[in-house]
Design a protein around this motif. Structure first.
Motif, mmCIF file in Angstrom:
data_model
loop_
_atom_site.group_PDB
_atom_site.id
_atom_site.type_symbol
_atom_site.label_atom_id
_atom_site.label_comp_id
_atom_site.label_asym_id
_atom_site.label_seq_id
_atom_site.Cartn_x
_atom_site.Cartn_y
_atom_site.Cartn_z
ATOM 1 N N MET A 99 34.224 44.722 34.062
ATOM 2 C CA MET A 99 35.018 44.339 35.367
ATOM 3 C C MET A 99 34.675 43.203 35.841
ATOM 4 S SD MET A 99 35.455 47.666 37.678
ATOM 5 C CE MET A 99 35.500 46.877 39.282
ATOM 6 N N ARG A 100 33.094 43.026 36.097
ATOM 7 C CA ARG A 100 32.581 41.714 36.699
ATOM 8 C C ARG A 100 32.871 40.416 35.951
ATOM 9 N NH1 ARG A 100 28.072 40.053 39.976
ATOM 10 N NH2 ARG A 100 27.478 42.263 40.467
ATOM 11 N N SER A 101 32.644 40.680 34.366
ATOM 12 C CA SER A 101 32.759 39.538 33.634
ATOM 13 C C SER A 101 34.158 39.163 33.567
ATOM 14 C CB SER A 101 32.254 39.659 32.511
ATOM 15 O OG SER A 101 32.864 40.476 31.510
ATOM 16 N N GLY A 102 35.040 40.270 33.437
ATOM 17 C CA GLY A 102 36.567 40.176 33.364
ATOM 18 C C GLY A 102 37.106 39.447 34.673
ATOM 19 N N LEU A 103 36.750 39.939 35.651
ATOM 20 C CA LEU A 103 37.282 39.268 36.887
ATOM 21 C C LEU A 103 37.215 37.784 36.934
ATOM 22 C CD1 LEU A 103 38.996 40.414 39.384
ATOM 23 C CD2 LEU A 103 36.851 40.325 40.641
ATOM 24 N N SER A 104 36.048 37.251 36.584
ATOM 25 C CA SER A 104 35.623 35.882 36.693
ATOM 26 C C SER A 104 36.534 35.125 35.756
ATOM 27 C CB SER A 104 34.050 35.523 36.829
ATOM 28 O OG SER A 104 33.669 35.959 35.576
ATOM 29 N N TYR A 133 43.537 24.264 48.603
ATOM 30 C CA TYR A 133 43.987 25.409 47.577
ATOM 31 C C TYR A 133 42.962 25.975 46.994
ATOM 32 C CZ TYR A 133 48.751 25.816 48.883
ATOM 33 O OH TYR A 133 49.941 25.914 49.684
ATOM 34 N N ALA A 134 42.022 25.118 46.268
ATOM 35 C CA ALA A 134 40.830 25.618 45.637
ATOM 36 C C ALA A 134 39.787 26.407 46.139
ATOM 37 C CB ALA A 134 40.081 24.390 44.811
ATOM 38 N N LEU A 135 39.529 26.017 47.459
ATOM 39 C CA LEU A 135 38.412 26.461 48.211
ATOM 40 C C LEU A 135 38.846 27.928 48.824
ATOM 41 C CD1 LEU A 135 36.713 23.398 50.035
ATOM 42 C CD2 LEU A 135 36.114 24.551 48.074
ATOM 43 N N PRO A 136 39.948 28.319 49.492
ATOM 44 C CA PRO A 136 40.153 29.495 49.914
ATOM 45 C C PRO A 136 40.271 30.412 48.761
ATOM 46 C CG PRO A 136 41.816 27.831 51.007
ATOM 47 C CD PRO A 136 40.811 26.907 49.989
ATOM 48 N N PHE A 137 40.728 29.937 47.577
ATOM 49 C CA PHE A 137 41.045 30.894 46.562
ATOM 50 C C PHE A 137 39.477 31.374 46.073
ATOM 51 C CE2 PHE A 137 41.403 31.311 41.794
ATOM 52 C CZ PHE A 137 42.326 32.433 41.613
ATOM 53 N N VAL A 138 38.572 30.285 45.743
ATOM 54 C CA VAL A 138 37.378 30.540 45.456
ATOM 55 C C VAL A 138 36.665 31.621 46.509
ATOM 56 C CG1 VAL A 138 34.854 29.760 45.232
ATOM 57 C CG2 VAL A 138 36.656 28.680 44.249
ATOM 58 N N GLY A 139 36.923 31.547 47.838
ATOM 59 C CA GLY A 139 36.548 32.172 48.985
ATOM 60 C C GLY A 139 37.018 33.593 48.760
ATOM 61 N N LEU A 140 38.330 33.780 48.570
ATOM 62 C CA LEU A 140 39.005 34.986 48.379
ATOM 63 C C LEU A 140 38.473 35.864 47.076
ATOM 64 C CD1 LEU A 140 41.299 36.904 49.045
ATOM 65 C CD2 LEU A 140 42.892 35.772 47.180
ATOM 66 N N MET A 141 38.125 35.059 46.080
ATOM 67 C CA MET A 141 37.451 35.884 44.777
ATOM 68 C C MET A 141 36.088 36.423 45.006
ATOM 69 S SD MET A 141 39.734 36.308 42.679
ATOM 70 C CE MET A 141 41.348 35.987 43.108
ATOM 71 N N LEU A 142 35.274 35.306 45.652
ATOM 72 C CA LEU A 142 33.781 35.804 45.983
ATOM 73 C C LEU A 142 34.077 37.015 47.158
ATOM 74 C CD1 LEU A 142 31.908 32.501 46.866
ATOM 75 C CD2 LEU A 142 31.678 33.996 45.058
ATOM 76 N N ALA A 143 35.045 37.008 48.023
ATOM 77 C CA ALA A 143 35.156 38.256 48.847
ATOM 78 C C ALA A 143 35.438 39.446 48.096
ATOM 79 C CB ALA A 143 36.164 37.944 49.766
ATOM 80 N N ILE A 144 36.247 39.301 46.983
ATOM 81 C CA ILE A 144 36.615 40.551 46.166
ATOM 82 C C ILE A 144 35.408 40.960 45.484
ATOM 83 C CG2 ILE A 144 37.846 41.354 44.010
ATOM 84 C CD1 ILE A 144 40.306 39.761 45.311
ATOM 85 N N THR A 194 32.169 40.434 46.418
ATOM 86 C CA THR A 194 31.310 41.031 47.261
ATOM 87 C C THR A 194 31.638 42.380 47.921
ATOM 88 O OG1 THR A 194 30.771 38.744 47.966
ATOM 89 C CG2 THR A 194 29.688 40.373 49.282
ATOM 90 N N PHE A 195 32.997 42.371 48.266
ATOM 91 C CA PHE A 195 33.042 43.744 49.132
ATOM 92 C C PHE A 195 33.836 44.929 48.293
ATOM 93 C CE2 PHE A 195 33.063 40.089 52.116
ATOM 94 C CZ PHE A 195 32.095 40.851 52.890
ATOM 95 N N PRO A 247 30.019 46.692 45.726
ATOM 96 C CA PRO A 247 30.028 48.116 46.183
ATOM 97 C C PRO A 247 30.428 49.503 45.241
ATOM 98 C CG PRO A 247 31.139 46.828 47.774
ATOM 99 C CD PRO A 247 31.119 46.289 46.621
ATOM 100 N N ILE A 248 31.344 48.978 44.181
ATOM 101 C CA ILE A 248 31.675 50.035 43.092
ATOM 102 C C ILE A 248 30.456 50.081 42.359
ATOM 103 C CG2 ILE A 248 33.174 50.443 41.013
ATOM 104 C CD1 ILE A 248 35.361 49.088 42.344
ATOM 105 N N GLU A 249 29.813 48.913 41.836
ATOM 106 C CA GLU A 249 28.845 49.078 41.048
ATOM 107 C C GLU A 249 27.526 49.800 41.680
ATOM 108 O OE1 GLU A 249 27.998 44.911 40.231
ATOM 109 O OE2 GLU A 249 28.039 45.489 38.157
ATOM 110 N N ARG A 250 27.419 49.643 42.978
ATOM 111 C CA ARG A 250 26.292 50.328 43.666
ATOM 112 C C ARG A 250 26.673 51.759 43.623
ATOM 113 N NH1 ARG A 250 25.830 45.912 47.089
ATOM 114 N NH2 ARG A 250 27.119 46.624 48.618
#
Ligand code: ADP
Ligand code: MG
Lengths: 244, 246
Positions: B173-178, B215-226, B228-229, B233-236
């Motif tokens: 999931m993690r490697s796939g998402l990035s 456009y790039a920065l909010p997108f990066v922020g969104l992906m980081l939020a996904i 992190t949040f 948590p699923i991994e933990r």
């Protein structure tokens, strides 16, 4: 259905069981092992290490079907098994391990947990338990499913003597109340005498059946002289094999 | 935490200084980018494009995880399947993302199916290989235990199989998402008419770095939020039974 009628709890007739060796050659682990247990009979399976005790238990449990011969069990039947290792699900608590294996009635589950001293550990994960406790959970799991065939593979091995003795007493109480046809593997003669109605001895490579002894009941009436006689008999059986 | 904050502040400072030296056309100042982000957000365009991209991420990610899990399990459990599929896997693993994307658009057409399929196909081999590792590492002794106690299939999947696969699924999931969120932008740039990738393409044609960053920065922020949040948590959660990890 067993060919010998429905009072039979287990019938085993293994002509040969062989494993494939590392270089592809076939090596026999069991040869000509045949016996039948009455329903509710408690049988100890005794024998030196490597004589095929675990192999026999796996065949009876239906985990190994690659052998010549047959195994008959009453159908339907419920199987309870204690493996040589606890084999608990590490990611589930003790209570969940018992429940997932099929322990349905909370009352009997609580009773068994109490008998085995697990009441305080029901919410623990197996990784938090000592080996002795994990073994008890495995024993509790086998009894909690209310089996009519119970298979135990050296349930007390590598526990210290005092703990093994206590658990043996607890196991004895459970065996007596549950009345399951039981096959218990051990290499401890005392254990066999104290638990079983009958002792079957496997020896040699490939392992074959070299003795089938009845233990007189009631067990409590058996004198230490009788127990010593059985031990001597077993020792005599094992001795000529050891010489070869 | 504090050193991370300091690091981010230094980054902002370097950015600000860089914009002074390079000029606002090559590198607009942080506040200028913020103003454009604000304007795009007010017009609704930012959210529309973020949502379009996110939908593609979710669709292709889900598709690739489902197929990769099924394929990885089959390959990890059955030798003949593994021998047959392994060369395909190696080819796919080494095929550049761009080749897959262009071929998908040529063969399937410039549509959503091709876009999502191409992204999924880029992620599929890694997901498959990771799950295959997990399937190979499955504990046969627990499987025997489940058989002896006649556990129903559902119980075996949920309580015996999935907990063992969970670390591998989490890694996939993690490697796939990035991977997915990087490839999605390329797919949008090459053949879609909305989404963050498309907007970045437009900004490229106009040499509009401010809009690109907006456009790039909010997108990066969104992906980081996904990440992190949701992902962490699923991994933990799936590893909470491990001793020494709480
Ligand atoms: N999976 C296996 N593959 C090959 N040989 C095996 C396997 N399991 C057991 N054996 C061999 O079969 C013989 C009997 O083993 P086992 O049934 O474990 O004996 P015991 O439980 O009496 O110690 C041993 O020689 C052992 O090496
Ligand atoms: Mg053994």
């Amino acid at each position: 259905m067993s060919p010998a009628g429905d009072r039979v709890g287990l019938e085993v007739a293994i002509a040969k069981k062989a494993y494939l060796g590392a270089s592809g050659e076939s090596r026999a682990a069991l040869r000509d092992v045949a016996f039948a247990l009455k329903r509710g009979e408690v049988c100890a399976l005794l024998g030196p290490s490597g004589s095929g005790k675990t192999t026999l238990l796996r065949i009876v449990a239906g985990l190994d079907r690659d052998f010549e011969g047959g195994v008959w069990l009453p159908s339907p039947h419920r199987l309870g098994m204690v493996f040589q290792e606890p084999r608990l699900l590490p990611w589930r608590t003790v209570a969940e391990n018992l429940r997932l294996a099929g322990a349905s009635e909370p009352k009997s589950l609580a009773e068994i947990a109490a008998v085995l001293g697990l009441a305080l550990h029901l919410d623990h994960f197996p990784g938090e338990l000592s080996l002795g406790l994990a073994r008890r959970v495995a024993i509790a799991r086998a009894f909690a499913v209310k089996p009519d065939l119970l298979l135990l593979d050296e349930p007390f091995v590598s526990l210290d003597a005092a703990l093994a003795l206590r658990l043996r007493g607890e196991l004895q109480a459970l065996v007596e109340t549950h009345k399951a046809t039981t096959l218990i593997v051990t290499h401890d003669v005392e254990e066999a005498i104290s638990l079983a109605d009958r002792i079957i001895v496997l020896a040699g490579a490939p392992g074959s059946l070299i003795a089938d002894l009845a233990i007189e009941t009631p067990r409590l009436a058996m004198t230490s002289r009788q127990a010593a006689a059985i031990k001597a008999e077993l020792a005599a059986l094992a001795a000529p094999r050891a010489d070869r | 935490m504090l050193s991370r904050l300091a690091s981010l502040l230094v980054l902002l400072l370097v950015w600000q200084l860089g914009s002074v030296f390079a000029g606002p056309r090559a590198l607009p100042a942080p506040l200028a980018v913020l103003a454009v982000i604000d304007a795009e957000a007010r017009s609704g365009a930012l959210f529309f494009n973020l949502a379009a991209t996110l939908l593609r991420v979710v669709a292709s990610f889900t598709l690739a995880m489902a197929l990769g899990t099924a394929l990885g399990l089959a390959m990890g459990r059955h030798k003949p399947v593994d021998r047959f599929c392994d060369p395909w896997l190696i080819i796919l693993l080494n095929l550049p993302a761009l080749v897959v994307i262009v071929l998908a658009y040529i063969w399937i057409g410039l549509n959503e199916t091709a876009a999502i399929g191409a992204v999924a196909l880029n992620k599929l081999p890694i997901a498959t290989a990771t799950v295959r590792e997990g399937a190979r590492a499955l504990d046969a002794s627990l499987d025997e235990m489940a058989r002896v106690f006649a556990m129903p299939l559902g119980v075996r999947v949920r309580h015996v199989l999935l907990p063992q696969l969970a670390p591998y699924l989490a890694a996939a999931m993690r490697s796939g998402l990035s991977l997915v969120w990087k490839v999605v932008l390329v797919v949008e740039l090459l053949g879609r008419s909305n989404g963050v990738g498309f907007e970045i393409g437009v900004a490229f044609q106009l040499f509009d770095v401010t809009k690109l960053l907006a456009y790039a920065l909010p997108f990066v922020g969104l992906m980081l939020a996904i990440e992190t949040f949701i992902v962490q948590p699923i991994e933990r959660h799936v590893s909470r039974w491990r001793p020494g990890r709480t």
